[in-house]
Design a protein around this motif. Structure first.
Motif, mmCIF file in Angstrom:
data_model
loop_
_atom_site.group_PDB
_atom_site.id
_atom_site.type_symbol
_atom_site.label_atom_id
_atom_site.label_comp_id
_atom_site.label_asym_id
_atom_site.label_seq_id
_atom_site.Cartn_x
_atom_site.Cartn_y
_atom_site.Cartn_z
ATOM 1 N N PRO A 43 -63.298 -49.232 20.888
ATOM 2 C CA PRO A 43 -63.076 -50.301 19.895
ATOM 3 C C PRO A 43 -63.587 -49.973 18.495
ATOM 4 C CG PRO A 43 -63.767 -51.260 21.966
ATOM 5 C CD PRO A 43 -63.926 -49.764 22.115
ATOM 6 N N LYS A 44 -64.753 -49.356 18.402
ATOM 7 C CA LYS A 44 -65.290 -49.044 17.079
ATOM 8 C C LYS A 44 -64.670 -47.785 16.472
ATOM 9 C CE LYS A 44 -69.373 -46.626 18.933
ATOM 10 N NZ LYS A 44 -70.847 -46.682 19.057
ATOM 11 N N MET A 45 -63.946 -47.008 17.293
ATOM 12 C CA MET A 45 -63.321 -45.787 16.789
ATOM 13 C C MET A 45 -61.885 -46.007 16.326
ATOM 14 S SD MET A 45 -64.669 -42.905 19.487
ATOM 15 C CE MET A 45 -63.940 -41.595 18.501
ATOM 16 N N LEU A 46 -61.243 -47.050 16.809
ATOM 17 C CA LEU A 46 -59.861 -47.293 16.405
ATOM 18 C C LEU A 46 -59.794 -47.566 14.903
ATOM 19 C CD1 LEU A 46 -58.617 -49.545 19.348
ATOM 20 C CD2 LEU A 46 -57.809 -47.236 18.793
ATOM 21 N N PRO A 47 -58.827 -46.972 14.212
ATOM 22 C CA PRO A 47 -58.727 -47.172 12.758
ATOM 23 C C PRO A 47 -58.359 -48.605 12.414
ATOM 24 C CG PRO A 47 -56.813 -45.991 13.583
ATOM 25 C CD PRO A 47 -57.775 -46.071 14.723
ATOM 26 N N VAL A 69 -57.722 -40.771 12.598
ATOM 27 C CA VAL A 69 -57.058 -41.327 13.784
ATOM 28 C C VAL A 69 -57.734 -40.826 15.067
ATOM 29 C CG1 VAL A 69 -54.845 -41.708 12.642
ATOM 30 C CG2 VAL A 69 -55.314 -39.486 13.695
ATOM 31 N N THR A 70 -59.030 -40.550 14.982
ATOM 32 C CA THR A 70 -59.771 -40.087 16.149
ATOM 33 C C THR A 70 -59.669 -41.077 17.300
ATOM 34 O OG1 THR A 70 -61.354 -39.009 14.658
ATOM 35 C CG2 THR A 70 -62.012 -39.262 16.961
ATOM 36 N N GLY A 71 -59.732 -42.366 16.978
ATOM 37 C CA GLY A 71 -59.638 -43.389 18.017
ATOM 38 C C GLY A 71 -58.288 -43.377 18.707
ATOM 39 N N ILE A 72 -57.223 -43.167 17.942
ATOM 40 C CA ILE A 72 -55.882 -43.085 18.525
ATOM 41 C C ILE A 72 -55.801 -41.888 19.462
ATOM 42 C CG2 ILE A 72 -53.431 -42.834 18.038
ATOM 43 C CD1 ILE A 72 -54.517 -45.478 17.069
ATOM 44 N N GLU A 73 -56.360 -40.760 19.029
ATOM 45 C CA GLU A 73 -56.343 -39.558 19.860
ATOM 46 C C GLU A 73 -57.133 -39.773 21.146
ATOM 47 O OE1 GLU A 73 -57.903 -36.761 17.113
ATOM 48 O OE2 GLU A 73 -56.005 -36.509 16.021
ATOM 49 N N LYS A 74 -58.222 -40.501 21.043
ATOM 50 C CA LYS A 74 -59.024 -40.796 22.244
ATOM 51 C C LYS A 74 -58.227 -41.685 23.198
ATOM 52 C CE LYS A 74 -63.434 -41.652 21.847
ATOM 53 N NZ LYS A 74 -64.022 -40.639 22.752
ATOM 54 N N ALA A 75 -57.546 -42.691 22.660
ATOM 55 C CA ALA A 75 -56.758 -43.591 23.507
ATOM 56 C C ALA A 75 -55.647 -42.840 24.230
ATOM 57 C CB ALA A 75 -56.177 -44.721 22.662
ATOM 58 N N ARG A 76 -55.129 -41.789 23.611
ATOM 59 C CA ARG A 76 -54.026 -41.040 24.212
ATOM 60 C C ARG A 76 -54.456 -40.254 25.450
ATOM 61 N NH1 ARG A 76 -51.875 -39.565 18.513
ATOM 62 N NH2 ARG A 76 -50.157 -41.030 18.281
#
Length: 271
Positions: A185-189, A260-267
């Motif tokens: 949650p805190k990593m999502l852009p 977009v680190t959070g997006i990459e993590k979600a992937r």
């Protein structure tokens, strides 16, 4: 309306499959001027996006829709067949290895300039004003991070709703099995705007002429109004290895740096 073609030419024309993605779509050139796109991933949203672009940004190189046939699917979206203009040229993917570094860089800058124009396309007046992020025709968003047929994406009324939805999907798909999963949650852009977005720009969807100028951008089924970083994050998603260098050129030429680190993590679980 389909363009007029000499009857003798039609009789002699042999349909040619231009591209085929199993279980998604097939694009067939049915005459000199026309292609037919059909399949399970051919949505009314793509037609709506193409018509919107041609109305508000006529200088952008996109196919012209001649006609379409759609039926309503179980999730409320409409899918079927789109007849549109044929774009003469070669895909950037097919010529990329043979291009000079300077030409590659110029094409990537041209792509960003094209994206800047795409972002200026306004929302249709028919769209639900409370849906901050949305497809062009208001149908459910189909994206691993946001929803699918079994778990349709709800209305996304603001950026917090977008981020909450992405995290909920991540948790549902076992994202918390990772030791750092709770940090998503805190990593999502975050984004302060909703802009028109193609959503699937890659070398296979960019067409060039013999002078390596962009003459076509196709496959608009993922288009909609999304966070300002969404176009970039979609271009940086894992692709075929042959696109790695293109992604690096696009990253270096980007007019803005998005984290977009959070997006990459979600992937890791949503792909």
């Amino acid at each position: 309306m389909l363009p007029r073609t000499n009857a003798a030419v039609i009789d002699e024309w042999v349909p040619q499959i231009i591209s085929k993605q199993p279980f998604r779509s097939t694009v067939t050139r049915i005459d000199q001027h026309t292609v037919e796109k059909r399949g399970g991933n051919v949505y009314k949203n793509e037609e709506a996006a193409l018509r919107l672009v041609r109305q508000h940004a006529p200088g952008l190189p996109v196919p012209e829709v001649y006609h379409s046939i759609f039926k309503t699917a179980s999730d409320g979206s409409q899918k079927g067949i789109i007849f549109m203009s044929y774009i003469e040229g070669k895909t950037l993917q097919s010529v990329w290895p043979s291009l000079s570094g300077a030409t590659k860089e110029r094409i990537c800058h041209d792509t960003w300039r094209m994206i800047a124009k795409i972002r200026q396309v306004p929302r249709p007046g028919s769209l639900d004003r409370s849906a901050y992020y949305s497809t062009v025709d208001g149908s459910p968003i189909h994206h691993p991070m946001l929803g699918d047929y079994n778990d349709p994406c709800p209305k996304l009324t603001d950026d917090e709703a977008f981020r909450a939805r992405a995290n909920a999907r991540y948790v549902k798909h076992n994202g918390l099995s990772y030791a750092d999963g709770k940090d998503l949650p805190k990593m999502l852009p975050r984004s302060k705007c909703s802009v028109f977005t193609h959503g699937d720009i890659h070398p296979g969807n960019i067409f060039l002429n013999d002078s390596y100028q962009i003459v076509g951008l196709v496959d608009w089924e993922s288009a909609g109004f999304f966070p300002d970083y969404w176009e970039y994050s979609q271009m940086m998603r894992p692709m075929h290895d042959s696109n790695d260098e293109w992604q690096e050129f696009m990253r270096r030429s980007s007019p803005k740096e998005w984290d977009v680190t959070g997006i990459e993590k979600a992937r890791r679980v949503l792909f």
